[in-house]
Design an enzyme around this catalytic site. Sequence first.
Site, PDB file in Angstrom:
ATOM      1  N   CYS A 127       0.915  -1.200   0.037  1.00  0.00           N
ATOM      2  CA  CYS A 127      -0.003   0.055  -0.137  1.00  0.00           C
ATOM      3  C   CYS A 127       0.959   1.211   0.079  1.00  0.00           C
ATOM      4  O   CYS A 127       0.623   2.198  -0.609  1.00  0.00           O
ATOM      5  CB  CYS A 127      -0.916  -0.021   1.186  1.00  0.00           C
ATOM      6  N   GLY A 164      -3.956  -5.343   9.623  1.00  0.00           N
ATOM      7  CA  GLY A 164      -4.473  -6.595  10.160  1.00  0.00           C
ATOM      8  C   GLY A 164      -3.118  -7.365  10.762  1.00  0.00           C
ATOM      9  O   GLY A 164      -2.152  -6.545  10.659  1.00  0.00           O
ATOM     10  N   PRO A 165      -3.415  -8.377  11.087  1.00  0.00           N
ATOM     11  CA  PRO A 165      -2.187  -9.185  11.832  1.00  0.00           C
ATOM     12  C   PRO A 165      -1.089  -9.550  10.824  1.00  0.00           C
ATOM     13  O   PRO A 165       0.022  -9.499  11.102  1.00  0.00           O
ATOM     14  CB  PRO A 165      -2.693 -10.576  12.084  1.00  0.00           C
TER      15      PRO A 165
END
Length: 308
Positions: A127, A164-165
């Site tokens: 990202c 997230g993880p």
Amino acid sequence: MPSKASVAIVGSGNISTDLLYKLLRSDWLEPRWMVGIDPQSEGLARARKLGLETTHEGVDWLVAQSDKPDLVFEATSAYVHKAAAPKYAAAGIRAIDLTPAAVGPAVVPPANLREHLDAPNVNMITCGGQATIPIVYAVSRAVADLGGVPYAEIVASVASVSAGPGTRANIDEFTKTTSKGVETIGGARRGKAIIILNPADPPMIMRDTIFCAIPEDADRDAIAASIHEVVAQVQTYVPGYRLLNEPQFDEPSINSGGQAVVTTFVEVEGAGDYLPPYAGNLDIMTAAATKVGEEIAKETLAVSGGKR
């Protein structure tokens, strides 16, 4: 000639679900399958309601079908995609990889998409890479005749709740992959990437700072114009991508290692298709992947395009 390329989404989590809504709007891509491994997945349930054929039997089910997709978008994990990629290749299915697997070349649409339209497997990098490498590329091309950008550094700040993880467990991989992309795609001779997980509540949208060392005699108007042009290109698929202010130019100083610097500040607000608007870091991945899929469909899959 079919009007749209047929698409399967592999993975049924948040990113896959957000991607689904973007693909449903496409004039060039028709999502027909969603593949997961959890029969109780909310993503699979949503896809079924929207008319897709769904399965929890994984990639082996997909490649065993007589009617196969033209394109697969995979948003699982690097481990899963590395195992699945040879199966797609054997079945003649093009793959767009939203995991860190990097089986194929990394693609950032404004910078190098045209170079990889024929690649059987392309990777969407990170990202932070999708948000910042276009700016490094814009600066690099504007100063190419003067030796290019000797050093570029990007700082990506994302809402902690949007990470997230998988992201948390792979921060080192994120920085290494993004740094490499700053060099190989952005054009900087040396690159560095930093990610910040912003714990602010309510969550802040993605914000990025891009520092590029430039030749002291570079044409600053040309650099600014190049940046604005690339921002406009990104906005065609990520409307919430924008400059926070005009590029800032600084003269050589001790702090910059004796080099002139241009600093660019951008923010990325998500479209809110499924993920919340503050998750621009995830939205830019699904939007860029959709853009890549559309260009592949237009240029190499012999589809005519058209509204549903």
